[in-house]
Scaffold this active site. Structure first.
Site, mmCIF file in Angstrom:
data_model
loop_
_atom_site.group_PDB
_atom_site.id
_atom_site.type_symbol
_atom_site.label_atom_id
_atom_site.label_comp_id
_atom_site.label_asym_id
_atom_site.label_seq_id
_atom_site.Cartn_x
_atom_site.Cartn_y
_atom_site.Cartn_z
ATOM 1 N N ASP B 201 -6.236 -16.214 3.106
ATOM 2 C CA ASP B 201 -6.923 -15.046 3.664
ATOM 3 C C ASP B 201 -6.556 -13.797 2.864
ATOM 4 O O ASP B 201 -7.423 -12.990 2.498
ATOM 5 C CB ASP B 201 -6.496 -14.900 5.134
ATOM 6 N N LYS B 205 -8.893 -11.132 0.278
ATOM 7 C CA LYS B 205 -8.903 -9.660 0.366
ATOM 8 C C LYS B 205 -8.403 -9.039 -0.930
ATOM 9 O O LYS B 205 -8.946 -8.044 -1.419
ATOM 10 C CB LYS B 205 -8.046 -9.208 1.549
#
Lengths: 437, 437
Positions: B201, B205
């Site tokens: 994750d 980003k």
């Protein structure tokens, strides 16, 4: 595509920094803006004085009006400062249909309403990111990044000199006057440090942030302003002992009664990120109803840090040159016809909790007298710290933290306590904010 | 002026939050955008399931393509997630000339290059502030607020679950597995927590942030990713003792050799603001050449915090609806034809300093063997901490902090040390960053 020609007014610290950044990063900036940005002309009233940037490729003038009146120039960058000739130049630039970028916090805080109205009329933009917190993109964050939020409050360390002084007092146990002298020697504080330490500089910035946060007209004259010169070493130590730090904050808060707009020393919990912003750095916490608390941190002053904000504003204007003026980002975040006149609360109506430092004579019954007065004014005590009598003086410092109360009640309580025979000195009162949720 | 009609795809956590924020703050949002924003339609594949928002005034459908194909809708808000149907819908929406707002980090990190190219071709905008660090306006800050800077590096805590786990381990002396189980019970971590704790994750980003910072294409597949599941309680304590904290950081850095793009546990000095970001909160430090270090802090996830970013993107698009597409803010901060192919460095070429935890047998000469190997690889020791032998085990933990060295040399040194008879366990190696100037 044709380059965009800009004219810079003032080649002092920020002006030189702007030239340096635009020159050094010209390739990156063009790649971002989609067009080249050309420093077409620059004005400085003393061209003989050495500058902090290379001016050999710039068409210089000592008459700023040459730039304002040059039909080639689309963006005027005002870095003169103050509310005298700078105001005149900005008005003339707008009247001539030029966009304006400025780092001038006093100009915006005091004359912003009329300048924005004029700009609106002429279909041009005034950008002023550099006027608040130097290089931190706080205006953009509030005006655009948090556009979905109802902003509830903001609190910021927005004067680097003041934060440097308070940091040194805490970390090194130094006195206010001693650190101030060093700050002046280091060039952080002006020879006349009033603007910094009495909170006027912070009040300019807070006024601007509050308007953007709440969509209200600029009302600098209604900002409550209290400096840090009365903070004693013992207050810094007491705060520490109680789990707090003293910071000089600008605070704007929307309540059902109105908007609070206030600059004053403030005890905040040590665990808050804002309490750990040290030295000359700036930081602003903004609490939105959807996003919760957010914080923005960086250099609040300095040649290139401030220039960073100036250049960002220039790029923004370049990107929006073809935008219909009706659709540009509004100066104060909200469409001007929507700005409503929410009242600014007088300080006597503001509700906060307090730190009180009371020097009392070492006599029985003093504490009982004080707590009775507080209780009569509806003030609850949250914590109490009774220190040993001070050497040579026979005085006992009593430190109290109170629960939240409206300031006028606290004023009355303090007047009554100071009238006691056993309390010969005036009371030190510092407001407290939890900065929570 | 006519309202702008939007269609929302997905009424889960973020979708419901977006409906709630747009509804509750509609007056403020209209005042900011200059036009009303109307939730014209919303799609969710299971309309019978209760939603976290009032849908009574919304024209609902269970077929997202109804929205994509509705000629009335100007902005499609994709809040489905994943790279399956979401991708198909976004492509079709762009082809139909609609602007897209998305919170989908995987979609942007993995397919962003082709999506942006298509959007560019069709003259529409894809906005994705909500894809990185929830409600923190970090994309806007980097892309616009720091537009004058050459960004040198950025480092962020961009996964709340991971930061919650590391914070609990440090503050409460708990074990990784124990805290993870709680995070799952609290709903912070998914039933399959791999995306969070293994750094995938965060890598999504980081990939997006790096492209915006440096003007390079999205290259998720080249991001080095290491999770926090191997961090032991003793590492957290050792770091503390040495004046550091362990944070799971996404780091992107531009060097003369290329761009570093890496997610891994990292020791950072305790005094840094980033080291004091605790619990589920996110924060990103961005270092620009002009502005210096800046930091952005806030909630990195959650229904309304993420919705805050979604709504900000919608307002941005509404404000720029009349802007010539050529002059809109570029998707990846730089004009697409200017994006250049700077190589991403393999991890073996990255230079950092290290924390090493070596469990050795309690025999003479072990330390000498280890330091000789390090020295032969050109690795200088900055600090050393030799702990008491562990109970029941007769093992001596040696903790070392090294100076900066290229990773491949460290790999070789570690292999040689692990080959020693006196070092039976594998070595724990955690990279360190000063995050200074």
């Amino acid at each position: 595509m044709q380059s965009v020609k800009i004219g810079i007014l003032g080649l002092g610290t920020v002006g030189s920094g702007t030239v340096n950044v635009l020159t050094r990063n010209s390739r990156e900036i063009s790649r971002r803006a989609g067009r080249d940005i050309e420093i077409y002309r620059a004005a400085d009233r003393d061209l003989d004085k050495p500058k902090g940037c290379d001016t050999s490729a710039i068409n210089l003038t000592d008459d700023a009006f040459d730039i304002i009146n040059d039909p080639e120039i689309q963006i005027v960058v005002e870095l003169i400062g103050g509310t005298g000739v700078a105001k005149e130049l900005v008005i003339k630039a707008i009247e001539n249909g030029k966009h304006v970028v400025t780092a001038n916090k006093a100009l915006i805080a005091i004359h912003g309403n009329e300048l924005f109205e004029l700009a609106q009329e002429k279909g041009v933009t005034i950008s002023f990111e550099a006027a608040v917190a130097g290089g931190i993109p706080i205006i953009k964050a509030m005006r655009e990044g948090l556009a979905g939020n109802r902003i509830e409050w903001l609190a910021g360390i927005i004067n680097g000199t003041g934060n440097f002084i308070l940091t040194e007092m805490r970390e090194k146990g130094r006195d206010f006057a001693d650190v101030l002298a060093e700050a002046q020697a280091l060039g952080y504080a002006e020879a006349d440090p009033t603007f910094d330490i009495e909170g006027i500089d912070a009040a300019h910035k807070l006024t601007i942030m509050a308007s953007i946060a709440f969509g209200i007209p600029l009302q600098f004259d209604k900002c409550y302003t209290e400096g840090i010169s009365r903070i004693a070493q013992e207050d810094v130590l007491n705060a520490n002992e109680l789990g707090y730090r003293i910071k000089h904050l600008g605070i704007a808060k929307k309540t059902t009664a109105g908007v609070e707009l206030r600059v004053h020393p403030t005890l905040i919990p040590q665990r808050r990120l804002l309490a750990n912003v040290n030295g000359v750095m700036n930081a602003v916490v903004v609490k939105g109803d959807a996003v919760g608390p957010t914080l923005y941190y960086g250099a609040g002053a300095g040649s290139e840090a401030t220039a960073s904000a100036v250049v960002a504003d220039i790029v923004d204007i370049v990107r929006a040159l073809t935008t219909d003026p009706e659709n540009r980002v509004p100066h104060l975040a909200f469409q001007p016809d929507a700005l409503k006149d929410t009242p600014i609360l007088p300080m006597s109506e503001v509700v906060t909790s307090y730190y009180l430092r009371i020097h009392t004579l070492d006599k029985p019954g003093v504490l009982a007298d004080i707590t009775r007065i507080l209780s009569n004014e509806g003030i609850n005590i949250e914590a109490i710290l009774q220190k040993q009598p001070e050497e040579h003086e026979g005085m006992v410092p009593i430190i109290m933290l109170t629960q939240a109360v409206v300031e006028k009640n606290m004023d009355q309580a303090i007047a009554q306590i100071e009238a006691l025979d056993t309390v010969p000195d005036s009371i030190m009162r510092i407001r407290m904010e939890s900065l929570g949720g």
